[in-house]
Design a protein around this motif. Structure first.
Motif, PDB file in Angstrom:
ATOM      1  N   ASN A  48       0.880  -1.159   0.000  1.00 48.81           N
ATOM      2  CA  ASN A  48       0.000   0.000   0.000  1.00 48.81           C
ATOM      3  C   ASN A  48       0.924   1.217   0.000  1.00 48.81           C
ATOM      4  OD1 ASN A  48      -1.561   2.235   0.779  1.00 48.81           O
ATOM      5  ND2 ASN A  48      -3.047   0.925   1.805  1.00 48.81           N
ATOM      6  N   ALA A  49       1.340   1.607  -1.197  1.00 48.39           N
ATOM      7  CA  ALA A  49       2.308   2.695  -1.336  1.00 48.39           C
ATOM      8  C   ALA A  49       1.704   4.047  -0.984  1.00 48.39           C
ATOM      9  CB  ALA A  49       2.848   2.710  -2.763  1.00 48.39           C
ATOM     10  N   MET A  50       0.400   4.144  -0.995  1.00 49.18           N
ATOM     11  CA  MET A  50      -0.273   5.414  -0.739  1.00 49.18           C
ATOM     12  C   MET A  50      -0.432   5.688   0.765  1.00 49.18           C
ATOM     13  SD  MET A  50      -3.799   6.636  -2.565  1.00 49.18           S
ATOM     14  CE  MET A  50      -4.897   5.581  -1.624  1.00 49.18           C
ATOM     15  N   GLU A  51      -0.786   4.663   1.523  1.00 46.76           N
ATOM     16  CA  GLU A  51      -1.103   4.838   2.940  1.00 46.76           C
ATOM     17  C   GLU A  51      -0.129   4.127   3.874  1.00 46.76           C
ATOM     18  OE1 GLU A  51      -5.888   4.750   2.040  1.00 46.76           O
ATOM     19  OE2 GLU A  51      -4.742   2.887   2.142  1.00 46.76           O
ATOM     20  N   GLY A  52       0.704   3.258   3.306  1.00 45.02           N
ATOM     21  CA  GLY A  52       1.630   2.474   4.106  1.00 45.02           C
ATOM     22  C   GLY A  52       1.061   1.103   4.413  1.00 45.02           C
ATOM     23  N   GLY A  53       1.925   0.183   4.705  1.00 40.46           N
ATOM     24  CA  GLY A  53       1.513  -1.178   5.045  1.00 40.46           C
ATOM     25  C   GLY A  53       1.377  -2.063   3.818  1.00 40.46           C
ATOM     26  N   ARG A  54       0.653  -3.163   3.994  1.00 44.05           N
ATOM     27  CA  ARG A  54       0.496  -4.165   2.943  1.00 44.05           C
ATOM     28  C   ARG A  54      -0.971  -4.543   2.847  1.00 44.05           C
ATOM     29  NH1 ARG A  54       5.142  -5.006   0.260  1.00 44.05           N
ATOM     30  NH2 ARG A  54       4.140  -6.836  -0.627  1.00 44.05           N
ATOM     31  N   GLU A  55      -1.375  -4.968   1.666  1.00 40.05           N
ATOM     32  CA  GLU A  55      -2.730  -5.464   1.420  1.00 40.05           C
ATOM     33  C   GLU A  55      -2.619  -6.944   1.083  1.00 40.05           C
ATOM     34  OE1 GLU A  55      -5.154  -3.527   2.083  1.00 40.05           O
ATOM     35  OE2 GLU A  55      -4.081  -1.626   2.088  1.00 40.05           O
ATOM     36  N   LEU A  56      -3.445  -7.768   1.736  1.00 45.53           N
ATOM     37  CA  LEU A  56      -3.362  -9.214   1.554  1.00 45.53           C
ATOM     38  C   LEU A  56      -4.661  -9.756   0.979  1.00 45.53           C
ATOM     39  CD1 LEU A  56      -1.619 -10.071   4.944  1.00 45.53           C
ATOM     40  CD2 LEU A  56      -0.553  -9.709   2.712  1.00 45.53           C
ATOM     41  N   GLY A  57      -4.554 -10.402  -0.184  1.00 44.96           N
ATOM     42  CA  GLY A  57      -5.713 -11.038  -0.806  1.00 44.96           C
ATOM     43  C   GLY A  57      -6.454 -10.125  -1.766  1.00 44.96           C
ATOM     44  N   TYR A  58      -7.281 -10.756  -2.603  1.00 44.18           N
ATOM     45  CA  TYR A  58      -8.028 -10.036  -3.639  1.00 44.18           C
ATOM     46  C   TYR A  58      -8.863  -8.882  -3.093  1.00 44.18           C
ATOM     47  CZ  TYR A  58      -7.323 -13.969  -6.950  1.00 44.18           C
ATOM     48  OH  TYR A  58      -6.814 -14.926  -7.778  1.00 44.18           O
ATOM     49  N   ALA A  59      -9.637  -9.141  -2.062  1.00 45.52           N
ATOM     50  CA  ALA A  59     -10.560  -8.121  -1.551  1.00 45.52           C
ATOM     51  C   ALA A  59      -9.806  -6.892  -1.069  1.00 45.52           C
ATOM     52  CB  ALA A  59     -11.436  -8.696  -0.445  1.00 45.52           C
ATOM     53  N   ALA A  60      -8.704  -7.097  -0.365  1.00 46.18           N
ATOM     54  CA  ALA A  60      -7.930  -5.973   0.159  1.00 46.18           C
ATOM     55  C   ALA A  60      -7.285  -5.167  -0.965  1.00 46.18           C
ATOM     56  CB  ALA A  60      -6.877  -6.481   1.134  1.00 46.18           C
ATOM     57  N   VAL A  61      -6.742  -5.854  -1.966  1.00 45.02           N
ATOM     58  CA  VAL A  61      -6.122  -5.154  -3.089  1.00 45.02           C
ATOM     59  C   VAL A  61      -7.185  -4.391  -3.884  1.00 45.02           C
ATOM     60  CG1 VAL A  61      -4.855  -5.438  -5.270  1.00 45.02           C
ATOM     61  CG2 VAL A  61      -4.156  -6.728  -3.233  1.00 45.02           C
TER      62      VAL A  61
END
Length: 117
Positions: free
Chosen positions: A35-48
């Protein structure tokens, strides 16, 4: 053109067209995405999917792959030209960025972002 390059070119085309479904089908169900915009990571289809929907409501970005390499760990490194505008059309960023992909079973499993040196 390698299979990884073909896969990633399709992913960039889908992202630039804002076709989230076409991009997600190229990813593992348990994809790990920055998550380059807000920081952290997104895991799985729904989060991305949700992350990209938030991103597309705030900025208009276009990412064009320039060259592809393989690093010592077997990951695919893509040097991209990234141009970002706000929704009023004002330029926010225009730079070269390095995307590093882990590909498993012919699908994107993980992506990491770094700026060019």
């Amino acid at each position: 053109m390698s299979e990884h390059e073909q896969l990633l070119r399709l992913a960039y085309e889908a992202f630039n067209a804002r076709d989230i479904d076409a991009a997600l089908v190229l990813m593992h169900p348990d994809v790990d995405w920055p998550n380059a915009m807000e920081g952290g990571r997104e895991l799985g289809y729904a989060a991305v999917r949700e992350y990209w929907m938030r991103q597309f409501r705030i900025i208009a970005s276009h990412v064009e792959p320039q060259r592809f390499e393989t690093d010592d760990d077997g990951r695919t490194v893509v040097h991209v030209h990234q141009v970002v505008h706000n929704l009023c059309g004002e330029l926010v960023s225009d730079r070269e960025v390095r995307h590093v992909y882990t590909i498993r079973d012919g699908l994107v499993e993980r992506m990491d972002v770094g700026t060019e040196a």
